[in-house]
Motif scaffolding. Sequence first.
Motif, PDB file in Angstrom:
ATOM      1  N   GLY A  34       0.890  -1.218  -0.027  1.00 56.71           N
ATOM      2  CA  GLY A  34      -0.085  -0.011  -0.016  1.00 56.71           C
ATOM      3  C   GLY A  34       0.756   1.268  -0.040  1.00 56.71           C
ATOM      4  N   GLU A  35       2.086   1.482   0.468  1.00 56.87           N
ATOM      5  CA  GLU A  35       2.756   2.408   0.606  1.00 56.87           C
ATOM      6  C   GLU A  35       3.095   2.891  -0.738  1.00 56.87           C
ATOM      7  OE1 GLU A  35       5.898  -0.652   0.401  1.00 56.87           O
ATOM      8  OE2 GLU A  35       4.095  -0.505   1.353  1.00 56.87           O
ATOM      9  N   ARG A  36       3.203   1.955  -1.605  1.00 57.50           N
ATOM     10  CA  ARG A  36       3.393   2.411  -3.162  1.00 57.50           C
ATOM     11  C   ARG A  36       2.327   2.884  -3.931  1.00 57.50           C
ATOM     12  NH1 ARG A  36       7.090  -1.841  -5.973  1.00 57.50           N
ATOM     13  NH2 ARG A  36       7.158  -0.354  -7.554  1.00 57.50           N
ATOM     14  N   GLY A  37       1.174   3.123  -3.618  1.00 53.01           N
ATOM     15  CA  GLY A  37      -0.018   3.438  -4.154  1.00 53.01           C
ATOM     16  C   GLY A  37      -0.542   2.509  -5.165  1.00 53.01           C
ATOM     17  N   ASP A  38      -0.971   3.262  -6.334  1.00 52.46           N
ATOM     18  CA  ASP A  38      -1.593   2.368  -7.409  1.00 52.46           C
ATOM     19  C   ASP A  38      -0.652   1.427  -8.171  1.00 52.46           C
ATOM     20  OD1 ASP A  38      -3.809   3.999  -6.879  1.00 52.46           O
ATOM     21  OD2 ASP A  38      -3.457   5.345  -8.577  1.00 52.46           O
ATOM     22  N   LYS A  39       0.612   1.920  -7.843  1.00 51.80           N
ATOM     23  CA  LYS A  39       1.653   0.709  -8.535  1.00 51.80           C
ATOM     24  C   LYS A  39       1.759  -0.556  -7.857  1.00 51.80           C
ATOM     25  CE  LYS A  39       5.093   4.577  -9.491  1.00 51.80           C
ATOM     26  NZ  LYS A  39       6.440   4.853  -9.256  1.00 51.80           N
ATOM     27  N   ALA A  40       1.204  -0.691  -6.606  1.00 54.87           N
ATOM     28  CA  ALA A  40       1.226  -2.041  -6.096  1.00 54.87           C
ATOM     29  C   ALA A  40      -0.241  -2.457  -5.732  1.00 54.87           C
ATOM     30  CB  ALA A  40       2.123  -1.894  -4.706  1.00 54.87           C
ATOM     31  N   ALA A  41      -1.431  -1.839  -6.268  1.00 61.42           N
ATOM     32  CA  ALA A  41      -2.506  -2.221  -5.895  1.00 61.42           C
ATOM     33  C   ALA A  41      -2.964  -3.550  -5.974  1.00 61.42           C
ATOM     34  CB  ALA A  41      -3.531  -1.165  -6.800  1.00 61.42           C
ATOM     35  N   ALA A  42      -2.441  -4.301  -7.162  1.00 60.30           N
ATOM     36  CA  ALA A  42      -2.764  -5.318  -7.375  1.00 60.30           C
ATOM     37  C   ALA A  42      -2.384  -6.537  -6.353  1.00 60.30           C
ATOM     38  CB  ALA A  42      -2.289  -6.145  -8.867  1.00 60.30           C
ATOM     39  N   THR A  43      -0.965  -6.238  -6.039  1.00 63.26           N
ATOM     40  CA  THR A  43      -0.375  -6.874  -4.918  1.00 63.26           C
ATOM     41  C   THR A  43      -0.813  -6.848  -3.340  1.00 63.26           C
ATOM     42  OG1 THR A  43       1.894  -6.534  -6.253  1.00 63.26           O
ATOM     43  CG2 THR A  43       2.009  -7.365  -3.668  1.00 63.26           C
ATOM     44  N   GLU A  44      -1.340  -5.471  -3.218  1.00 63.57           N
ATOM     45  CA  GLU A  44      -1.943  -5.077  -1.924  1.00 63.57           C
ATOM     46  C   GLU A  44      -3.369  -6.057  -1.996  1.00 63.57           C
ATOM     47  OE1 GLU A  44      -2.923  -2.982   1.749  1.00 63.57           O
ATOM     48  OE2 GLU A  44      -1.070  -3.255   0.591  1.00 63.57           O
ATOM     49  N   LYS A  45      -4.078  -6.108  -3.118  1.00 65.14           N
ATOM     50  CA  LYS A  45      -5.317  -6.785  -3.245  1.00 65.14           C
ATOM     51  C   LYS A  45      -5.007  -8.335  -2.787  1.00 65.14           C
ATOM     52  CE  LYS A  45      -9.731  -7.663  -5.666  1.00 65.14           C
ATOM     53  NZ  LYS A  45      -9.717  -9.026  -5.205  1.00 65.14           N
ATOM     54  N   ARG A  46      -3.982  -8.780  -3.440  1.00 65.45           N
ATOM     55  CA  ARG A  46      -3.653 -10.186  -3.163  1.00 65.45           C
ATOM     56  C   ARG A  46      -3.219 -10.402  -1.662  1.00 65.45           C
ATOM     57  NH1 ARG A  46       0.870 -11.791  -5.728  1.00 65.45           N
ATOM     58  NH2 ARG A  46       0.244 -14.096  -5.209  1.00 65.45           N
ATOM     59  N   LEU A  47      -2.753  -9.551  -1.224  1.00 64.61           N
ATOM     60  CA  LEU A  47      -2.164  -9.599   0.117  1.00 64.61           C
ATOM     61  C   LEU A  47      -3.623  -9.849   1.188  1.00 64.61           C
ATOM     62  CD1 LEU A  47      -0.218  -9.464   2.622  1.00 64.61           C
ATOM     63  CD2 LEU A  47      -0.572  -7.177   2.440  1.00 64.61           C
ATOM     64  N   ARG A  48      -4.308  -8.958   1.011  1.00 61.35           N
ATOM     65  CA  ARG A  48      -5.482  -8.822   1.721  1.00 61.35           C
ATOM     66  C   ARG A  48      -6.399 -10.136   1.445  1.00 61.35           C
ATOM     67  NH1 ARG A  48      -5.989  -4.389   4.515  1.00 61.35           N
ATOM     68  NH2 ARG A  48      -4.467  -2.513   3.900  1.00 61.35           N
ATOM     69  N   ASP A  49      -6.514 -10.317   0.083  1.00 57.28           N
ATOM     70  CA  ASP A  49      -7.468 -11.696   0.132  1.00 57.28           C
ATOM     71  C   ASP A  49      -6.745 -12.877   0.702  1.00 57.28           C
ATOM     72  OD1 ASP A  49      -9.207 -10.101  -1.453  1.00 57.28           O
ATOM     73  OD2 ASP A  49      -8.291 -10.922  -3.382  1.00 57.28           O
ATOM     74  N   ALA A  50      -5.420 -12.974   0.693  1.00 58.20           N
ATOM     75  CA  ALA A  50      -4.718 -13.942   1.365  1.00 58.20           C
ATOM     76  C   ALA A  50      -5.002 -13.859   3.000  1.00 58.20           C
ATOM     77  CB  ALA A  50      -3.204 -14.059   0.994  1.00 58.20           C
ATOM     78  N   LEU A  51      -5.126 -12.790   3.496  1.00 57.86           N
ATOM     79  CA  LEU A  51      -5.082 -12.482   4.788  1.00 57.86           C
ATOM     80  C   LEU A  51      -6.612 -13.170   5.296  1.00 57.86           C
ATOM     81  CD1 LEU A  51      -3.606  -9.136   5.623  1.00 57.86           C
ATOM     82  CD2 LEU A  51      -2.805 -10.982   6.262  1.00 57.86           C
ATOM     83  N   ALA A  52      -7.390 -12.835   4.491  1.00 60.93           N
ATOM     84  CA  ALA A  52      -8.814 -13.237   4.782  1.00 60.93           C
ATOM     85  C   ALA A  52      -9.137 -14.668   4.804  1.00 60.93           C
ATOM     86  CB  ALA A  52      -9.929 -12.335   3.948  1.00 60.93           C
ATOM     87  N   GLU A  53      -8.433 -15.467   3.591  1.00 64.29           N
ATOM     88  CA  GLU A  53      -8.391 -16.849   3.726  1.00 64.29           C
ATOM     89  C   GLU A  53      -7.758 -17.393   4.506  1.00 64.29           C
ATOM     90  OE1 GLU A  53      -7.622 -20.017  -0.095  1.00 64.29           O
ATOM     91  OE2 GLU A  53      -7.969 -17.794  -0.607  1.00 64.29           O
ATOM     92  N   SER A  54      -6.546 -17.001   4.565  1.00 59.55           N
ATOM     93  CA  SER A  54      -5.610 -18.085   5.639  1.00 59.55           C
ATOM     94  C   SER A  54      -5.887 -17.824   6.963  1.00 59.55           C
ATOM     95  CB  SER A  54      -4.228 -17.472   5.461  1.00 59.55           C
ATOM     96  OG  SER A  54      -4.027 -16.081   5.777  1.00 59.55           O
ATOM     97  N   GLY A  55      -6.465 -16.726   7.438  1.00 60.81           N
ATOM     98  CA  GLY A  55      -6.736 -16.537   8.886  1.00 60.81           C
ATOM     99  C   GLY A  55      -5.271 -16.095   9.556  1.00 60.81           C
ATOM    100  N   VAL A  56      -4.205 -15.782   9.137  1.00 60.21           N
ATOM    101  CA  VAL A  56      -2.950 -15.649   9.711  1.00 60.21           C
ATOM    102  C   VAL A  56      -2.891 -14.305  10.056  1.00 60.21           C
ATOM    103  CG1 VAL A  56      -0.594 -15.493   9.078  1.00 60.21           C
ATOM    104  CG2 VAL A  56      -1.757 -17.405   8.393  1.00 60.21           C
ATOM    105  N   ARG A  57      -2.730 -13.902  11.175  1.00 56.61           N
ATOM    106  CA  ARG A  57      -2.651 -12.520  11.664  1.00 56.61           C
ATOM    107  C   ARG A  57      -1.242 -11.960  11.186  1.00 56.61           C
ATOM    108  NH1 ARG A  57      -6.325 -10.625  14.480  1.00 56.61           N
ATOM    109  NH2 ARG A  57      -6.005  -8.869  13.414  1.00 56.61           N
TER     110      ARG A  57
END
Length: 725
Positions: free
Chosen positions: A128-151
């Motif tokens: 997220g600190e890179r803004g739009d350049k990393a939007a896809a990676t940021e979304k994949r991260l948040r999806d993985a957090l929701a699915e994995s349950g890892v904090r």
Amino acid sequence: MNEVVTKQDTQGCHIIDNQRELTTRATAVSRILEPHSVAVIGASASPSKRGYQIIKALQKAGYQYPILPVNPKGGSILDLPAFKSIDELPDGVDIAVIVRPAEEVPDILLECGEKGIAGAVVVAHGFGERGDKAAATEKRLRDALAESGVRIIGPNTSGMLNCTVQADLIGLPELPPKGPVSVLTQSGNMILTVLEDSRSINGPGFDVIAGLGNQADLGYDELVEELGRRTSTGAVAIYNEGFLDGRRFLEAAARVSQRCPIVMLRGVRSDEGGKAALSHTGSIAGADDIALRVLPQMGVLLVDRSDELLPIASLLATTPLPKSQKGIAVLADGGGHATLAVDALSRAGVPLAVLSEDTKTKLRKVLGEEASVANPIDVYSAIDAHPDVFPECIEILASDPEVGLILTTGMYGAYYLRFEESLREAENLAADRIVTLQKATGLPLVFHSCYANSKPENHDILRRGGMQVFNSLDWAVTGSKALFERANWLSEQASRKSTLVPEVSQVAVPSGLSAETSARQMLQKLGVDTGVWRAAGDAASVESVVSQFATPCAVKVDSAAVVHKSDVGGVRLNITGELAQRAANGIADAMATHSPPVTNFGFIVTPMVNGGAELFAGATNDPVFGPVILFGSGGVLVEAAADVSFRAAPFSPDDALEMIEETRVAKILDGFRNYQKVDKRLLADFLSKVSHAVMNMKNLSELDINPIIANESGIYPVDVRLVGK
């Protein structure tokens, strides 16, 4: 915390035998902050790599639990067998340190979730600190957090360490000593700052230090809540540059502060800048102004300078609290430091204790009949050859019921350095006696010494006894103030039971500006008395309504299309029955010539209020802290005077009374000059009810009640403006 037993299999790999049910005996967050097993994903045999440095740091720190390197090549890293994949790890690992590139992190988290790993520290940047350049990676991260349950802590974090279990997941050259201070920060450099500050002042040591990074998952609220549960944490020091959910932090801070002090240094304090608003509230509710009030409301102690954060947190973590509403006694060995201390305490608003005549008599017996004992107490004439004068004076002052804290200032503890080496032992014995006195009396003692940087051994005796010795008088004064503020805050909490959550089903505020009659009806439905008023649909009805009152009235346009009624000819004052229809027609004409014309409107009629102070009450749905109430000078002065105080809603009448006293208009309410005296308790009850009402307004943007006329007869809301999102 969770307990694990390690043993070796025939291949030499670590196996973790869980001895408890993870979900019931330890939460994921507690396992992250105190890990009893660490997997390093991205472990490396190269000393220049972070995956090597983390393992090396854990070993050097003396970490006694399993360290589990993960590297697809397998083999051995720093004499530890490496696992080729996450799947090969034993079950029940507490935390993974992920030192792989950002694009790999989401898949790694999914694997960690499948393996039952509780949490992770994600070092990688590129989210997220890179803004739009990393939007896809940021979304994949948040999806993985929701699915994995890892904090996770991070990403883009400097890491985390726990000195209590010697878990260095930052990679420091040397683990700092364990102690009662925990630290949360968004800045890696601030971690280094507090470590160096602690070394400089011989601080009491650390429990947990965490760099939050981007806060993609764990934020200040959950982490401070978990730290508040730890008996090994005596105070939490926070460096903050912004909250992702300030309301949740306020809720957590209100709970944690009941047991554990929270000290905060804030960055990024500039206002959001000017903004167009449909109410005065939006113009005067600066972001920093709100934070400066609502954080202390929840027990958070704010400091202004980076060099204050660690010293003040250290003092609060180790020092008993003074009795609330008591004063401070200053014990000085010279006039200069005594004067500076008293001046600084006066600026800080910390009162000096008024010593009893019995206390003064006892002090003179120790210091001599000519000694200055009025407070500050000057021991200069007696101390040079007799260091035991300090504990004798402390013992006397501790018995005075008006003394809440003793501040010793000057060159304490260095007389053997300044004068005679032979005084060294006497000063050490004096320090031992002071430690004994402090434990016996429970009175907080704060020490300033201009020789503190020389680190005399008697200072170490005091520190081992739980006392802090500062080389800065400013730290000593700021710390003393913080101790009193905390004591007073805790003493007030018993009668202040408001929670920060809605209490009844919420009422929806329509989008945009509401007509005043609608706004008043909503407030009344939610328990706020908006005074006497009547609605009228047309000019003839206005005459009928005005005639019902035995006093001149205000007649106003009632429309969701008119923001500032008086500016467009929508208000007529001192209207009686015979003038009512003419006044209403005049308002109607003004609406017809308005640009654009206002066609959908009615009228609202209120009795005129004669005399009183003009006040303002408002509410805003702050983007960080949620519903916040404003109070101050009203009428035309609301923006020009900038006389306003803030509180997070809801709050008790006692909180509201405190809020009133913070404003300059409070003096007028006491009957200043020709003003009528106002019942502040009645006003406080009104503000408290407003605070509870806005908590139950769904989609609230802003609320203005301005002016409110307050006089000896009561509280009269004159104009109400409500804006929905």
